[in-house]
Design a protein around this motif. Structure first.
Motif, PDB file in Angstrom:
ATOM      1  N   LEU A 168       4.008  -1.189   8.751  1.00  9.07           N
ATOM      2  CA  LEU A 168       3.296  -1.230   7.464  1.00  9.07           C
ATOM      3  C   LEU A 168       2.609   0.094   7.153  1.00  9.07           C
ATOM      4  O   LEU A 168       1.506   0.134   6.600  1.00  9.07           O
ATOM      5  N   ARG A 169       3.288   1.183   7.512  1.00 15.29           N
ATOM      6  CA  ARG A 169       2.810   2.518   7.130  1.00 15.29           C
ATOM      7  C   ARG A 169       3.676   2.991   5.957  1.00 15.29           C
ATOM      8  O   ARG A 169       4.883   3.202   6.118  1.00 15.29           O
ATOM      9  N   PHE A 170       3.047   3.138   4.800  1.00 13.55           N
ATOM     10  CA  PHE A 170       3.791   3.462   3.587  1.00 13.55           C
ATOM     11  C   PHE A 170       3.490   4.879   3.132  1.00 13.55           C
ATOM     12  O   PHE A 170       2.446   5.451   3.478  1.00 13.55           O
ATOM     13  N   PRO A 171       4.403   5.489   2.354  1.00  7.57           N
ATOM     14  CA  PRO A 171       4.195   6.864   1.884  1.00  7.57           C
ATOM     15  C   PRO A 171       2.881   7.014   1.126  1.00  7.57           C
ATOM     16  O   PRO A 171       2.484   6.133   0.359  1.00  7.57           O
ATOM     17  N   LYS A 172       2.228   8.149   1.337  1.00  2.00           N
ATOM     18  CA  LYS A 172       0.968   8.447   0.664  1.00  2.00           C
ATOM     19  C   LYS A 172       1.096   9.769  -0.088  1.00  2.00           C
ATOM     20  O   LYS A 172       1.979  10.579   0.190  1.00  2.00           O
ATOM     21  N   GLY A 173       0.185   9.995  -0.999  1.00  2.00           N
ATOM     22  CA  GLY A 173       0.128  11.265  -1.714  1.00  2.00           C
ATOM     23  C   GLY A 173       1.403  11.568  -2.480  1.00  2.00           C
ATOM     24  O   GLY A 173       1.979  10.701  -3.131  1.00  2.00           O
ATOM     25  N   TYR A 179      10.865   7.055  -4.678  1.00  2.00           N
ATOM     26  CA  TYR A 179      11.338   6.031  -3.748  1.00  2.00           C
ATOM     27  C   TYR A 179      11.746   6.674  -2.422  1.00  2.00           C
ATOM     28  O   TYR A 179      12.266   7.786  -2.396  1.00  2.00           O
ATOM     29  N   ASN A 180      11.529   5.935  -1.328  1.00  2.38           N
ATOM     30  CA  ASN A 180      12.010   6.428  -0.042  1.00  2.38           C
ATOM     31  C   ASN A 180      13.447   5.955   0.172  1.00  2.38           C
ATOM     32  O   ASN A 180      14.010   5.216  -0.651  1.00  2.38           O
ATOM     33  N   ALA A 181      14.050   6.361   1.281  1.00  2.00           N
ATOM     34  CA  ALA A 181      15.466   6.078   1.522  1.00  2.00           C
ATOM     35  C   ALA A 181      15.745   4.578   1.622  1.00  2.00           C
ATOM     36  O   ALA A 181      16.771   4.101   1.124  1.00  2.00           O
ATOM     37  N   VAL A 243      11.621 -10.050   0.731  1.00  4.30           N
ATOM     38  CA  VAL A 243      11.168  -8.824   1.405  1.00  4.30           C
ATOM     39  C   VAL A 243      10.486  -7.900   0.399  1.00  4.30           C
ATOM     40  O   VAL A 243       9.444  -7.295   0.696  1.00  4.30           O
ATOM     41  N   HIS A 244      11.062  -7.790  -0.800  1.00  5.02           N
ATOM     42  CA  HIS A 244      10.485  -6.942  -1.851  1.00  5.02           C
ATOM     43  C   HIS A 244       9.054  -7.382  -2.173  1.00  5.02           C
ATOM     44  O   HIS A 244       8.139  -6.544  -2.259  1.00  5.02           O
ATOM     45  N   LEU A 245       8.841  -8.677  -2.339  1.00  4.56           N
ATOM     46  CA  LEU A 245       7.504  -9.184  -2.662  1.00  4.56           C
ATOM     47  C   LEU A 245       6.528  -8.959  -1.506  1.00  4.56           C
ATOM     48  O   LEU A 245       5.356  -8.624  -1.734  1.00  4.56           O
ATOM     49  N   LEU A 246       7.005  -9.132  -0.278  1.00  2.00           N
ATOM     50  CA  LEU A 246       6.144  -8.883   0.882  1.00  2.00           C
ATOM     51  C   LEU A 246       5.720  -7.416   0.945  1.00  2.00           C
ATOM     52  O   LEU A 246       4.555  -7.100   1.247  1.00  2.00           O
ATOM     53  N   MET A 247       6.660  -6.499   0.658  1.00  2.00           N
ATOM     54  CA  MET A 247       6.333  -5.073   0.667  1.00  2.00           C
ATOM     55  C   MET A 247       5.372  -4.711  -0.471  1.00  2.00           C
ATOM     56  O   MET A 247       4.483  -3.867  -0.297  1.00  2.00           O
ATOM     57  N   VAL A 248       5.540  -5.359  -1.611  1.00  2.00           N
ATOM     58  CA  VAL A 248       4.624  -5.133  -2.735  1.00  2.00           C
ATOM     59  C   VAL A 248       3.210  -5.540  -2.344  1.00  2.00           C
ATOM     60  O   VAL A 248       2.236  -4.818  -2.600  1.00  2.00           O
ATOM     61  N   MET A 249       3.086  -6.704  -1.703  1.00  2.00           N
ATOM     62  CA  MET A 249       1.768  -7.180  -1.292  1.00  2.00           C
ATOM     63  C   MET A 249       1.169  -6.289  -0.215  1.00  2.00           C
ATOM     64  O   MET A 249      -0.031  -5.991  -0.230  1.00  2.00           O
ATOM     65  N   ALA A 250       1.993  -5.836   0.720  1.00  2.00           N
ATOM     66  CA  ALA A 250       1.479  -5.043   1.838  1.00  2.00           C
ATOM     67  C   ALA A 250       1.097  -3.630   1.426  1.00  2.00           C
ATOM     68  O   ALA A 250       0.170  -3.036   1.995  1.00  2.00           O
ATOM     69  N   SER A 251       1.795  -3.065   0.444  1.00  2.00           N
ATOM     70  CA  SER A 251       1.547  -1.669   0.061  1.00  2.00           C
ATOM     71  C   SER A 251       0.576  -1.505  -1.103  1.00  2.00           C
ATOM     72  O   SER A 251       0.327  -0.389  -1.539  1.00  2.00           O
ATOM     73  N   GLY A 252       0.037  -2.603  -1.602  1.00  2.00           N
ATOM     74  CA  GLY A 252      -0.932  -2.529  -2.696  1.00  2.00           C
ATOM     75  C   GLY A 252      -0.436  -3.255  -3.934  1.00  2.00           C
ATOM     76  O   GLY A 252       0.212  -2.639  -4.788  1.00  2.00           O
TER      77      GLY A 252
END
Length: 274
Positions: A168-173, A179-181, A243-252
């Motif tokens: 759960l480490r997502f791109p910052k700055g 988008y990432n790969a 998975v998309h919804l889980l990532m949305v919730m986890a990344s903000g």
């Protein structure tokens, strides 16, 4: 004190999603939800899947049935010959039916009404998807924002992104501007593989369309194979959405939802000692 001033990180809003992307995203979300619910209603008319042209009733690769169990029934789901008891969810939930009432549209048993809902939202989905793909190609969104670069396909780079997402480490700055790969790969596979496959296999199951394009039956190995592939592609799309919804919730969640409504995404610009 050394006299240096510490500049704290500040948040800025950057453009991330264009208007067409945002509109088609929400229409797609509605259409796919209704297609899933009505599709399960249609599936319940015969909750079994086969390979080939004809239904070999004695040997489905997937089946949901209700079997007598004392004074009641038990729901049993069979996958590739392996049986699982799924009472209350699959096979039997108050009455013998593949998927329960809360998962189908309409909730009551009606193949005709399920088809009406399914075909209406299928047209909405196809038209909306065509608009998205055409504008993405002509506007450069596909090439600029979604197409994977060679460096992003390097095994070391992909492995690092997989590990980061798992932790759960997502791109910052500045990295969060694009988008990432993993995101690019997931979105491209949906837009160019699984969603078109779902449409093509759906058309293959239509006797009327078979008359216009009989080669589709050969392409997918028969009507029952097309039905199975339609079901599998839908299951893959559902897994992607989860998975998309889980990532949305986890990344903000608020930042992600705002970006898909207003087009603006907040990123943190790091300060530096001066």
């Amino acid at each position: 004190m050394s006299g240096s001033t510490v500049v704290k990180p500040r948040k800025v809003l950057v453009a991330r999603h264009g208007l067409t992307t945002r509109i088609t995203h929400w229409i797609n979300a509605l259409a796919l939800s209704m297609l899933l619910l009505s599709g399960l209603q249609i599936f319940n008319a015969h909750p079994a899947l086969y390979w080939g042209q004809a239904s070999t009733f004695a040997s489905p690769w997937l089946a949901m049935t209700a079997e007598p169990r004392g004074d009641d029934f038990a729901g049993v789901t069979t996958v590739a010959g392996r049986r699982f008891e799924t009472t209350g969810v699959l096979g039997y939930s108050d009455t013998p039916r593949g998927f329960p009432a809360w998962a189908t549209l309409p909730s009551y048993r009606s193949l005709a009404d399920g088809r009406r809902w399914h075909f209406f939202f299928a047209w909405m989905f196809v038209i909306n998807g065509a608009i998205y793909l055409i504008t993405a190609l002509l506007g450069g969104h596909l090439r600029r924002d979604l197409w994977l670069k060679r460096a992003e396909l390097a095994p070391r780079h992909l492995l690092r992104e997989i590990v980061d997402h798992a932790q759960l480490r997502f791109p910052k700055g500045e990295e969060a501007r694009r988008y990432n790969a993993l995101q690019k790969g997931a979105y491209l596979s949906m837009a160019l593989v699984f969603l078109p496959l779902m449409v093509a296999t759906g058309l293959t199951m239509s006797p009327g369309f078979n008359a216009a394009a009989p080669w589709l039956l050969d392409l997918f190995g028969g009507r029952q194979s097309a039905r199975s592939l339609h079901f599998i592609s839908a299951a893959v799309i559902v897994a992607f959405v989860i998975v998309h919804l889980l990532m949305v919730m986890a990344s903000g969640p608020w930042n992600n939802i705002r970006s898909m409504i207003t087009g603006r995404y907040a990123i943190e610009i790091k300060g530096a000692d001066q």
